[in-house]
Write an enzyme that holds these catalytic residues in place. Structure first.
Site, PDB file in Angstrom:
ATOM      1  N   GLY A   1      19.938  12.097  14.929  1.00  0.00           N
ATOM      2  CA  GLY A   1      18.467  11.887  15.271  1.00  0.00           C
ATOM      3  C   GLY A   1      17.671  12.589  14.443  1.00  0.00           C
ATOM      4  O   GLY A   1      16.469  12.981  14.745  1.00  0.00           O
TER       5      GLY A   1
ATOM      6  N   ASP B   1      11.582  13.428  16.241  1.00  0.00           N
ATOM      7  CA  ASP B   1      10.435  14.103  16.764  1.00  0.00           C
ATOM      8  C   ASP B   1      10.881  15.537  17.112  1.00  0.00           C
ATOM      9  O   ASP B   1      10.594  16.640  16.507  1.00  0.00           O
ATOM     10  CB  ASP B   1       9.563  13.582  17.798  1.00  0.00           C
ATOM     11  CG  ASP B   1       8.538  14.479  18.388  1.00  0.00           C
ATOM     12  OD1 ASP B   1       7.527  14.536  17.581  1.00  0.00           O
ATOM     13  OD2 ASP B   1       8.707  14.882  19.370  1.00  0.00           O
ATOM     14  N   LEU B   2      12.148  15.677  18.016  1.00  0.00           N
ATOM     15  CA  LEU B   2      12.638  16.954  18.531  1.00  0.00           C
ATOM     16  C   LEU B   2      13.118  17.612  17.383  1.00  0.00           C
ATOM     17  O   LEU B   2      12.791  19.010  17.450  1.00  0.00           O
ATOM     18  CB  LEU B   2      13.624  16.587  19.516  1.00  0.00           C
ATOM     19  CG  LEU B   2      14.357  17.717  20.187  1.00  0.00           C
ATOM     20  CD1 LEU B   2      13.353  18.429  21.291  1.00  0.00           C
ATOM     21  CD2 LEU B   2      15.413  17.650  21.092  1.00  0.00           C
TER      22      LEU B   2
ATOM     23  N   LYS C   1      18.463  16.457  27.612  1.00  0.00           N
ATOM     24  CA  LYS C   1      18.181  15.802  28.559  1.00  0.00           C
ATOM     25  C   LYS C   1      17.039  14.587  28.351  1.00  0.00           C
ATOM     26  O   LYS C   1      16.573  14.274  27.245  1.00  0.00           O
ATOM     27  CB  LYS C   1      17.095  16.804  29.602  1.00  0.00           C
ATOM     28  CG  LYS C   1      15.705  17.121  29.052  1.00  0.00           C
ATOM     29  CD  LYS C   1      14.750  16.695  29.855  1.00  0.00           C
ATOM     30  CE  LYS C   1      13.549  16.613  29.121  1.00  0.00           C
ATOM     31  NZ  LYS C   1      12.391  16.260  29.885  1.00  0.00           N
TER      32      LYS C   1
ATOM     33  N   LYS D   1      13.839  29.412  28.460  1.00  0.00           N
ATOM     34  CA  LYS D   1      12.719  30.240  28.351  1.00  0.00           C
ATOM     35  C   LYS D   1      12.837  31.511  28.603  1.00  0.00           C
ATOM     36  O   LYS D   1      13.580  31.869  29.805  1.00  0.00           O
ATOM     37  CB  LYS D   1      11.606  29.653  29.090  1.00  0.00           C
ATOM     38  CG  LYS D   1      10.991  28.101  28.458  1.00  0.00           C
ATOM     39  CD  LYS D   1      10.006  27.686  29.288  1.00  0.00           C
ATOM     40  CE  LYS D   1       9.434  26.416  28.546  1.00  0.00           C
ATOM     41  NZ  LYS D   1       8.622  26.489  27.415  1.00  0.00           N
TER      42      LYS D   1
ATOM     43  N   ASP E   1      11.335  12.968  34.708  1.00  0.00           N
ATOM     44  CA  ASP E   1      10.863  13.749  33.431  1.00  0.00           C
ATOM     45  C   ASP E   1      10.874  15.037  34.004  1.00  0.00           C
ATOM     46  O   ASP E   1      11.209  16.125  32.937  1.00  0.00           O
ATOM     47  CB  ASP E   1       9.643  13.286  32.959  1.00  0.00           C
ATOM     48  CG  ASP E   1       9.270  13.822  31.387  1.00  0.00           C
ATOM     49  OD1 ASP E   1      10.305  13.871  30.394  1.00  0.00           O
ATOM     50  OD2 ASP E   1       8.236  14.466  31.080  1.00  0.00           O
TER      51      ASP E   1
ATOM     52  N   HIS F   1      13.631  20.216  35.102  1.00  0.00           N
ATOM     53  CA  HIS F   1      13.231  21.504  34.812  1.00  0.00           C
ATOM     54  C   HIS F   1      12.653  22.050  36.487  1.00  0.00           C
ATOM     55  O   HIS F   1      12.812  23.372  36.625  1.00  0.00           O
ATOM     56  CB  HIS F   1      11.718  21.289  34.176  1.00  0.00           C
ATOM     57  CG  HIS F   1      11.878  20.781  33.046  1.00  0.00           C
ATOM     58  ND1 HIS F   1      13.019  21.129  31.934  1.00  0.00           N
ATOM     59  CD2 HIS F   1      11.203  19.848  32.226  1.00  0.00           C
ATOM     60  CE1 HIS F   1      12.784  20.254  30.975  1.00  0.00           C
ATOM     61  NE2 HIS F   1      11.811  19.772  30.984  1.00  0.00           N
TER      62      HIS F   1
ATOM     63  N   LYS G   1       0.523  15.609  34.118  1.00  0.00           N
ATOM     64  CA  LYS G   1       0.056  15.645  32.822  1.00  0.00           C
ATOM     65  C   LYS G   1      -1.585  15.478  32.999  1.00  0.00           C
ATOM     66  O   LYS G   1      -1.909  15.006  34.173  1.00  0.00           O
ATOM     67  CB  LYS G   1       0.390  14.458  32.331  1.00  0.00           C
ATOM     68  CG  LYS G   1       1.996  14.568  31.680  1.00  0.00           C
ATOM     69  CD  LYS G   1       2.264  13.656  30.500  1.00  0.00           C
ATOM     70  CE  LYS G   1       3.658  14.068  30.043  1.00  0.00           C
ATOM     71  NZ  LYS G   1       3.932  15.418  29.223  1.00  0.00           N
TER      72      LYS G   1
HETATM   73  P1  NDP Z   1      12.805   9.988  18.871  1.00  0.00           P
HETATM   74  O1  NDP Z   1      12.221   8.908  19.621  1.00  0.00           O
HETATM   75  O2  NDP Z   1      12.192  10.743  17.960  1.00  0.00           O
HETATM   76  O3  NDP Z   1      14.372   9.472  18.205  1.00  0.00           O
HETATM   77  C1  NDP Z   1      15.020  10.385  17.521  1.00  0.00           C
HETATM   78  C2  NDP Z   1      15.796   9.705  16.402  1.00  0.00           C
HETATM   79  O4  NDP Z   1      16.618   8.641  16.877  1.00  0.00           O
HETATM   80  C3  NDP Z   1      14.751   8.744  15.639  1.00  0.00           C
HETATM   81  O5  NDP Z   1      14.169   9.504  14.632  1.00  0.00           O
HETATM   82  C4  NDP Z   1      15.355   7.730  15.157  1.00  0.00           C
HETATM   83  O6  NDP Z   1      16.251   8.026  13.820  1.00  0.00           O
HETATM   84  C5  NDP Z   1      16.541   7.523  16.298  1.00  0.00           C
HETATM   85  N1  NDP Z   1      16.402   6.420  17.314  1.00  0.00           N
HETATM   86  C6  NDP Z   1      15.250   6.414  17.946  1.00  0.00           C
HETATM   87  N2  NDP Z   1      15.075   5.059  18.849  1.00  0.00           N
HETATM   88  C7  NDP Z   1      16.465   4.425  18.499  1.00  0.00           C
HETATM   89  C8  NDP Z   1      16.911   3.346  18.912  1.00  0.00           C
HETATM   90  N3  NDP Z   1      16.362   2.552  19.792  1.00  0.00           N
HETATM   91  N4  NDP Z   1      18.064   2.996  18.270  1.00  0.00           N
HETATM   92  C9  NDP Z   1      18.595   3.731  17.258  1.00  0.00           C
HETATM   93  N5  NDP Z   1      18.169   4.849  16.913  1.00  0.00           N
HETATM   94  C10 NDP Z   1      17.015   5.320  17.176  1.00  0.00           C
HETATM   95  O7  NDP Z   1      13.288  11.030  20.161  1.00  0.00           O
HETATM   96  P2  NDP Z   1      12.949  12.695  20.260  1.00  0.00           P
HETATM   97  O8  NDP Z   1      13.363  13.426  19.037  1.00  0.00           O
HETATM   98  O9  NDP Z   1      11.648  12.628  20.612  1.00  0.00           O
HETATM   99  O10 NDP Z   1      13.811  12.897  21.356  1.00  0.00           O
HETATM  100  C11 NDP Z   1      15.336  13.216  21.161  1.00  0.00           C
HETATM  101  C12 NDP Z   1      16.000  13.591  22.444  1.00  0.00           C
HETATM  102  O11 NDP Z   1      15.334  14.829  23.011  1.00  0.00           O
HETATM  103  C13 NDP Z   1      15.538  12.421  23.800  1.00  0.00           C
HETATM  104  O12 NDP Z   1      16.809  12.556  24.679  1.00  0.00           O
HETATM  105  C14 NDP Z   1      14.533  13.360  24.444  1.00  0.00           C
HETATM  106  O13 NDP Z   1      14.468  12.874  26.071  1.00  0.00           O
HETATM  107  C15 NDP Z   1      14.874  14.608  24.230  1.00  0.00           C
HETATM  108  N6  NDP Z   1      13.647  15.676  24.045  1.00  0.00           N
HETATM  109  C16 NDP Z   1      12.605  15.455  23.370  1.00  0.00           C
HETATM  110  C17 NDP Z   1      11.532  16.231  23.445  1.00  0.00           C
HETATM  111  C18 NDP Z   1      10.386  16.060  22.626  1.00  0.00           C
HETATM  112  O14 NDP Z   1       9.406  16.838  22.759  1.00  0.00           O
HETATM  113  N7  NDP Z   1      10.565  15.107  21.570  1.00  0.00           N
HETATM  114  C19 NDP Z   1      11.351  17.655  24.371  1.00  0.00           C
HETATM  115  C20 NDP Z   1      12.532  17.507  25.092  1.00  0.00           C
HETATM  116  C21 NDP Z   1      13.594  16.610  25.196  1.00  0.00           C
HETATM  117  P3  NDP Z   1      16.762   6.967  12.953  1.00  0.00           P
HETATM  118  O15 NDP Z   1      15.999   5.496  13.046  1.00  0.00           O
HETATM  119  O16 NDP Z   1      16.496   7.395  11.614  1.00  0.00           O
HETATM  120  O17 NDP Z   1      18.210   6.796  13.389  1.00  0.00           O
END
Ligand code: NDP
Length: 518
Positions: free
Chosen positions: A27, A31-32, A173, A207, A260, A265, A369
């Site tokens: 991934g 975002d993460l 998570k 934290k 969530d 948490h 929120k």
């Molecule tokens: P994203 O929605 O940004 O997804 C991460 C990557 O996964 C994307 O860039 C994409 O990459 C791939 N992806 C997303 N959706 C799909 C799909 N349906 N099928 C296949 N590939 C997909 O997620 P986040 O980065 O926000 O979060 C990742 C994990 O971290 C989650 O479990 C989230 O709950 C957890 N998390 C996130 C936080 C945050 O602030 N963002 C905070 C705490 C936990 P590509 O298309 O290039 O393969």
């Protein structure tokens, strides 16, 4: 009035750098990774805590060259340090980015894992790494099972003799969407990985101030004797966010506040506040005590007890503030949120713990929120003095001592005490003995992800969820979710204006224990 603490003497300090390894981030386009993981790894690099032989290999479907991936990571690090651009030292940053590579592929394609395996071997060779690998699944949770299975089929999770080289997998998570999906994931993990290879990540546990709760409780003899039903009236745990759902409306609308925030948490903060002292600070001992505590939580009344649940758990959703007092739209008007959504953005709950230490002491939890301000804290309100002197007409007028463990912002600890105000009359004031990390140590605590990534690389699972904790937490939450879904009219979804402190029903819940939210 505020009285400050001073640093007397730094005592124990055990910070070690990580073992040589490579991190494979699934991934990597997400975002993460860009907002948290890469800036955290860069933070470790700046502190010289990354291993000397190390690499980062990004994996995602998005098509990118190594160079394009590095470009994105450069932007991510620069954005993360926008407020302190001096921290982005070009030479250091270039050295960090030189360790980053990328491979693209579909998460369910076995050939992608063959390519990944070859790329890992090349990186091991190029960076002279030892073959230790950390696979970080920064992916939506429905992809966790398939990636785990494909990694195992490609032998990427095989470890060497005596676990050398090691292979570890980090799961972000949420751990499942409900009890059934969590059990399903666990049974898959049980078939493919040894427990020592599994790291269930909940960044709250990383934290600094959450960990300092444990040190505060178990490294100071003066508080632990008071830490029970005889001296504590109630405990409030608050995690309030001033922002709405921002760009995560799609995810949030499926999850809601109870999943969530509470399932993970909030229950973890409750567990470390209320658990028994562990035999040692080893992972198993600490996790055993957290599990024991979670298993002692009294289930909320659901099912046959009808509307009784509303006296324990309040749910609400934010709406636009009247007169434009907040710039946030109503939750239902947020991007990617269903216009008739009944997802809760706020939950307040009364929790009782059925064990000797805590019998009858309410733990009041709230999270939401679009609240008045961003704050996370644990406030322990002690019982009032048994007999009133000093001219007050009733015991209720005597303020109680409150100990506030501040998780964010202004990380620190406050303790209120009553003291005589100088002068001939018998006037009393409430004072706060106040300790702020920033004032004493001169730095803001490192990001939670830095600590947790380091722990993963060192194989320390103390601050990660165990299977038993996940199950215990879902066992508590699941019946409430089912009750809300099956009988939506029994416990109504309240509303609250964005920018307020939540619904009136939550205040009424607090009044039911004779207290007020702080
Ligand atoms: P994203 O929605 O940004 O997804 C991460 C990557 O996964 C994307 O860039 C994409 O990459 C791939 N992806 C997303 N959706 C799909 C799909 N349906 N099928 C296949 N590939 C997909 O997620 P986040 O980065 O926000 O979060 C990742 C994990 O971290 C989650 O479990 C989230 O709950 C957890 N998390 C996130 C936080 C945050 O602030 N963002 C905070 C705490 C936990 P590509 O298309 O290039 O393969």
């Amino acid at each position: 009035m505020e009285t400050r603490f001073t640093l007397q003497q730094p005592n124990v300090c055990a910070e070690a750098s990580a073992e040589d390894c490579g991190i494979v981030v699934f991934g990597a386009s997400g975002d993460l990774v860009q907002r948290k993981l890469i800036p955290a790894l860069y933070g470790l690099h700046l502190r010289n805590l990354l291993p000397s032989r190390f690499y980062i290999l990004g994996f995602a479907r998005s098509d990118m060259t190594d160079e394009q991936f590095r470009g994105r990571m450069r932007e991510a690090i620069t954005a993360a340090h926008a407020e302190h651009p001096a921290a982005v030292a070009q030479e250091k940053l270039d050295a960090f980015l030189a360790m980053c590579r990328y491979v693209s592929g579909d998460y369910n394609d076995p050939r992608a894992y063959e390519r990944l395996s070859m790329r890992c071997s090349t990186c091991d060779r190029d960076f002279d790494a030892t073959g230790n690998r950390l696979f970080y699944l920064a992916l939506p949770p429905d992809l966790h099972p398939v990636v785990t299975r494909r990694l195992a089929e490609a032998d990427l999770t095989d470890e060497g003799p005596q676990g050398r080289p090691w292979a570890r997998v980090v799961f972000e998570k949420p751990f499942g969407h409900d009890l059934a999906s969590a059990l399903h994931l666990d049974s898959l993990l049980g078939r493919t990985l040894a427990p020592s290879q599994i790291f269930r990540m909940d960044h709250y546990l990383g934290k600094e101030t959450v960990q300092s709760v444990l040190m505060f409780r178990f490294a100071n003899a003066i508080f632990e004797p008071l830490w029970n039903r005889r001296y504590i009236d109630h405990v409030q745990i608050t995690t309030a966010e001033s922002l709405g759902v921002e760009h995560r409306g799609g995810y949030y609308d499926n999850a809601g506040c109870l999943r969530d925030m509470f399932q993970n948490h909030m229950l973890q903060m409750l567990a470390i506040t209320a658990m028994e002292p562990p035999a040692s600070f080893q992972a198993e001992s600490v996790r055993d005590e957290r599990v024991k505590l979670m298993r002692s939580l009294r289930p909320w009344p659901c099912g046959d007890t009808g509307g009784e649940l509303c006296n324990w758990v309040v749910r609400a959703q934010y709406e636009a503030a009247p007169g434009g007092a907040s710039s946030l739209p109503a939750y239902r008007n947020e991007p990617d949120v269903a216009p008739d959504s009944v997802t809760e953005t706020y939950v307040a709950a009364k929790v009782l713990i059925d064990n000797w230490r805590w019998q009858g002491v309410p733990f009041m939890l709230r999270s939401g929120k679009a609240l008045h301000r961003k704050v996370t804290e644990i406030a322990v309100t002690f019982r009032r003095v048994p007999h009133v002197l000093f001219g007050l007409s009733s015991k209720a007028q005597m303020p109680a001592n409150v100990l506030v463990l501040k998780i964010q912002p202004d990380e620190g600890i406050d303790l209120t005490i009553q003291a005589k105000q100088p002068g001939p009359k018998s006037c009393m004031s409430t004072m706060a003995l106040s300790f702020k990390y920033k004032d004493i140590f001169g730095v803001t605590p490192p990001d939670a992800y830095e600590r947790l990534l380091l722990d993963c690389m060192q194989g320390d699972r103390t601050l990660f969820w165990s299977r038993e904790e996940v199950e215990a937490a879902w066992s508590l939450i699941d019946p409430v979710l089912s009750e809300w879904a099956a009988h939506p009219q029994r416990c109504p979804l309240h509303t609250y204006p964005a920018g307020s402190w939540g619904p009136q029903a939550a205040d009424a819940l607090m009044r039911s224990i004779g207290a007020r939210w702080r």
